[in-house]
Design a protein around this motif. Sequence first.
Motif, PDB file in Angstrom:
ATOM      1  N   TRP A 321     -33.013 -16.895  -9.738  1.00  0.00           N
ATOM      2  CA  TRP A 321     -33.097 -15.941  -8.541  1.00  0.00           C
ATOM      3  C   TRP A 321     -31.778 -15.163  -8.088  1.00  0.00           C
ATOM      4  CZ3 TRP A 321     -37.359 -14.556  -6.882  1.00  0.00           C
ATOM      5  CH2 TRP A 321     -38.619 -15.445  -6.810  1.00  0.00           C
ATOM      6  N   LEU A 322     -30.847 -15.413  -8.950  1.00  0.00           N
ATOM      7  CA  LEU A 322     -29.494 -14.645  -8.558  1.00  0.00           C
ATOM      8  C   LEU A 322     -29.800 -13.103  -9.239  1.00  0.00           C
ATOM      9  CD1 LEU A 322     -26.610 -15.083  -7.768  1.00  0.00           C
ATOM     10  CD2 LEU A 322     -26.080 -15.445  -9.983  1.00  0.00           C
ATOM     11  N   THR A 323     -30.706 -13.178 -10.149  1.00  0.00           N
ATOM     12  CA  THR A 323     -31.052 -11.775 -10.635  1.00  0.00           C
ATOM     13  C   THR A 323     -31.535 -10.799  -9.445  1.00  0.00           C
ATOM     14  OG1 THR A 323     -31.810 -12.874 -12.661  1.00  0.00           O
ATOM     15  CG2 THR A 323     -32.221 -10.592 -12.474  1.00  0.00           C
ATOM     16  N   PRO A 378     -39.513  -8.552 -13.860  1.00  0.00           N
ATOM     17  CA  PRO A 378     -39.866  -8.689 -12.438  1.00  0.00           C
ATOM     18  C   PRO A 378     -39.002  -8.844 -11.202  1.00  0.00           C
ATOM     19  CG  PRO A 378     -41.414  -9.781 -13.944  1.00  0.00           C
ATOM     20  CD  PRO A 378     -40.316  -9.369 -14.591  1.00  0.00           C
ATOM     21  N   PHE A 379     -37.804  -9.775 -11.850  1.00  0.00           N
ATOM     22  CA  PHE A 379     -36.823  -9.967 -10.668  1.00  0.00           C
ATOM     23  C   PHE A 379     -35.958  -8.830 -10.338  1.00  0.00           C
ATOM     24  CE2 PHE A 379     -36.801 -15.113 -10.979  1.00  0.00           C
ATOM     25  CZ  PHE A 379     -37.984 -14.850 -10.620  1.00  0.00           C
ATOM     26  N   LEU A 380     -35.578  -8.223 -11.366  1.00  0.00           N
ATOM     27  CA  LEU A 380     -34.678  -7.077 -11.363  1.00  0.00           C
ATOM     28  C   LEU A 380     -35.566  -5.842 -10.365  1.00  0.00           C
ATOM     29  CD1 LEU A 380     -33.213  -6.538 -14.795  1.00  0.00           C
ATOM     30  CD2 LEU A 380     -31.944  -6.904 -12.942  1.00  0.00           C
ATOM     31  N   LEU A 381     -36.679  -5.814 -10.809  1.00  0.00           N
ATOM     32  CA  LEU A 381     -37.562  -4.836  -9.889  1.00  0.00           C
ATOM     33  C   LEU A 381     -37.685  -5.031  -8.627  1.00  0.00           C
ATOM     34  CD1 LEU A 381     -38.829  -1.932 -10.302  1.00  0.00           C
ATOM     35  CD2 LEU A 381     -40.927  -3.360 -10.949  1.00  0.00           C
ATOM     36  N   THR A 382     -38.011  -6.575  -8.156  1.00  0.00           N
ATOM     37  CA  THR A 382     -38.016  -6.943  -6.777  1.00  0.00           C
ATOM     38  C   THR A 382     -36.796  -7.160  -6.196  1.00  0.00           C
ATOM     39  OG1 THR A 382     -38.138  -9.175  -7.655  1.00  0.00           O
ATOM     40  CG2 THR A 382     -40.279  -8.206  -7.201  1.00  0.00           C
ATOM     41  N   GLY A 383     -35.604  -6.799  -6.617  1.00  0.00           N
ATOM     42  CA  GLY A 383     -34.392  -6.862  -6.007  1.00  0.00           C
ATOM     43  C   GLY A 383     -34.177  -5.594  -5.262  1.00  0.00           C
TER      44      GLY A 383
END
Length: 501
Positions: A321-323, A378-383
């Motif tokens: 989740w740090l991403t 996906p995690f980078l995008l939802t940042g």
Amino acid sequence: MTSVDPRIETRGSVPAALDATRRWRAFALLAVAYFMTAVDMLIVNVALPTIGGELRFAEADLQWVVTAYAVAFGGFLLLGGRSADLLGRRRMFMAGLAVFSAASLGCALATSGTFLIVMRGIQGVGAAAVLPAALSIVMSMFPEGTERNKALGIWGAVGASGATFGVLAGGALTRYGGWPDIFYLNVAVGGAALLLTRRVVPESRLVASRRRYDFLGAVTVTGALVLAVYAISRAPAAGWTAARTLGELAAAMALLAVFVVVEARVAAPLLPLRLLRLKTLAGSNAVGFLLGAGFYGYIFIATLYMQQVLGYSAMTTGLAWLTVGLTGVALAAPAQVLVTRTSIKLVMAAGMALTGSGILWAARAPVHGNFWADLAGPFLLTGAVTWGFIPVSIGALVGVTERDAGVASGLIDSSQQLGGAIGIAVASTVTATHSRSLLGHGRSAADALTGGFHQALWVCGLIALTAVPVALLIRRSDTTAAAPGTPADSATRKGERSCAN
């Protein structure tokens, strides 16, 4: 609950009283407290299996370690916001910190599940006093315009990163210490903030020639919010169509209707309905609700997928989740600049479009998924959710005069927290229902669970994307939050012209 009549002046409006260094020093302390309350919404998620094992929780009751906090937090925010306006914002901030820290100590020392759940509820009450008081102090310290947008940009980044960093902190503390350390951290941070507040943070309160009491408004809205969040949170276990769930939701709606009638008739309402005529404020609260529902539901479901399907440890889940958190922090400064140079609604719509798209992308992760191949993108995008939190925080305070700062802050916080509680409950229901259906058709346990998570992520992503047209429909209001002819009237119009397009 007290309120004030329109013949009111403000005390503690601090832009002229404090230099820039002192303002930002106070802001830093307030932001730390905000981060602490945001982190606690989801910090216990990755520790739930450990907590359940050590305190011998029934599986059906384990969710209440999370939802007890959400019920109290969302239910008491509006009351906490108006209390801050009337009793003193710094005073309420300190009182909330004291309650939050004491309840955190109680959580850490808990030896039974029931006691832990009660302490989590009291934590939520303390947070409901801290958060709107802190945000209204920020509003009073920074004049509307570029400097306030900068402060609220940082504020939004803190909120966006709090949930994801909370999962990381929960994983690290559980792995290297023990689940009580999650709550001991709150005691240390809250205690230090409490000691520094009187020296660093200015007092800000309303002074009226006459105070009036809106007891009925306070009772009905707090009862409605608490009952609604409670009913929604327990609906996955009890059933959405169960008589008890429907009865609780109907009672909540009835209390809310009584509240609206009361506020329209009393001379000094707890929530002045004229605030809702500010279209930027109303639209920002609508987007904030959808943001909370989609994003918090996504974090809840994706965390379960990593732990229950991929077999990630609490620490590995937190690092994943740090991403999201680091991406959100990196995008915070551009968001603040774009809000100032373009418009609130365009940045808000872009942020929600990117966030919703990232959640839908995550819904493709397979049973034997890999972080870099299936989750990193996906995690980078939802940042980009920072681009939702920041304009929502700014828009919810556009045109609001200082006398209503606390209640406006409580309103946007309530929207996001209620949205989060509903999103988690809906996502849990979708997961359970679809997983059971797949098991009944002969699918393996891992396949069925993953299929349920996929369906839930689709729902969360579509909720987030629904916020895009809502954001684009936000337009400058032709009415004001202040009574016509008052000094606040012209200030309201000026604020809306500068921030809402």
